[in-house]
Design an enzyme around this catalytic site. Structure first.
Site, PDB file in Angstrom:
ATOM      1  CE  LYS A  93      -3.801  -2.441   2.228  1.00 14.99           C
ATOM      2  NZ  LYS A  93      -3.085  -3.721   2.447  1.00 14.99           N
ATOM      3  NE  ARG A  94       6.258   0.914   1.221  1.00 16.71           N
ATOM      4  CZ  ARG A  94       6.154   0.021   2.189  1.00 16.71           C
ATOM      5  NH1 ARG A  94       4.974  -0.312   2.643  1.00 16.71           N
ATOM      6  NH2 ARG A  94       7.228  -0.542   2.725  1.00 16.71           N
TER       7      ARG A  94
END
Length: 272
Positions: A93-94
């Site tokens: 979840k960058r």
């Protein structure tokens, strides 16, 4: 891995199962704690037991980061052990400003050689496109998640026509990348929305977490989410890897994965 290779694996295995490797030292069987690397010892046996039934593995990066350097080492060994024909997802979840996203992309695609990474779209196009510059690598963009707080923002109406924010994310982002490099996360507990999402993104793959322990329905997800190529990767984490807390954990995981694969084969038989 390109789209054709992924679809071929789905057809070959009659499965669109993704196994989430959310490996927690406090939950793995206690007899493994005496191993030099308990996390890898656990993952190795899970992979051995489930590889024939799944087409993807999704390590949740937070579970490895939380252990510091030791965790990163366990993650790398796990990645190297996963069979090459199985799709790998960095559930990280960058998503940050462009230069930072470029570094994240290099870390997960070049250094660790993941096939894909989950990315948050909140900061917009320039935070996502650095991940799309790598050949045969995928961005899996968060669209409609299964957590309780998803309603705080994702369902907000953003125009006079009543378009929801998650719908705007999907429609806008399609100009950033093709169906060969861009997928979307849609939670299984949001299955009633899959039909609407398919109207917006008919040809993209969808990563669907939440089947199993979170209560999502595989039948509903398959009914409303499948396209002509299947177009789904349905994830189960706790329901598979923690099917047993005893020494038979790997056998139990294999049985849980096989049960889902057999159900998937029925649904695939209706379209392929």
């Amino acid at each position: 891995m390109n789209k054709q290779a992924l679809v071929e694996q789905i057809k070959k295995k009659q499965s669109y199962l993704c196994v989430g490797l959310d490996t927690d030292l406090t939950k793995i069987p206690t007899h493994l704690l005496k191993e030099e690397d308990p996390v890898f010892a656990f993952n190795k046996q899970i992979i051995d037991a489930t590889a024939e039934y799944c087409v993807a593995y999704k390590p949740n990066i937070a579970f490895y980061e939380a252990m510091g350097p030791r965790g990163w080492d366990s993650l790398q060994k796990t990645l190297e052990y996963i069979p090459k024909e199985i799709f790998t997802i960095a559930d990280a979840k960058r998503g940050d400003i462009g230069n930072t996203s470029k570094m994240y992309a290099q870390a997960f695609f070049e250094q660790m050689d993941f096939d894909s990474i989950t990315v948050a779209p909140y900061m917009g196009e320039d935070s996502v496109t650095p991940f799309l510059e790598f050949e045969n690598k995928w961005v899996i963009l968060l669209a409609l998640t299964s957590n309780k707080g998803s309603s705080d923002f994702q369902h907000l109406r953003v125009d006079s026509e009543g378009t929801a924010l998650f719908e705007r994310v999907i429609t806008t982002s399609q100009s950033w990348g093709s169906t060969e490099q861009l997928m979307y996360v849609v939670g299984a507990t949001q299955a009633q929305k899959l039909q609407e999402i398919r109207a917006i993104a008919p040809d993209h793959f969808l990563l669907v977490p939440g089947v199993g322990a979170q209560g999502g329905s595989l039948e509903e997800v398959s009914k409303y989410g499948m396209n002509k190529d299947c177009g789904l990767l349905v994830n189960s984490s706790r329901g598979i890897i923690y099917a047993s807390a005893k020494e038979d954990f790997a056998e139990a995981a294999g049985k849980a994965a096989q049960t889902l694969q057999q159900e998937m084969a029925v649904y695939l038989g209706e379209i392929l």
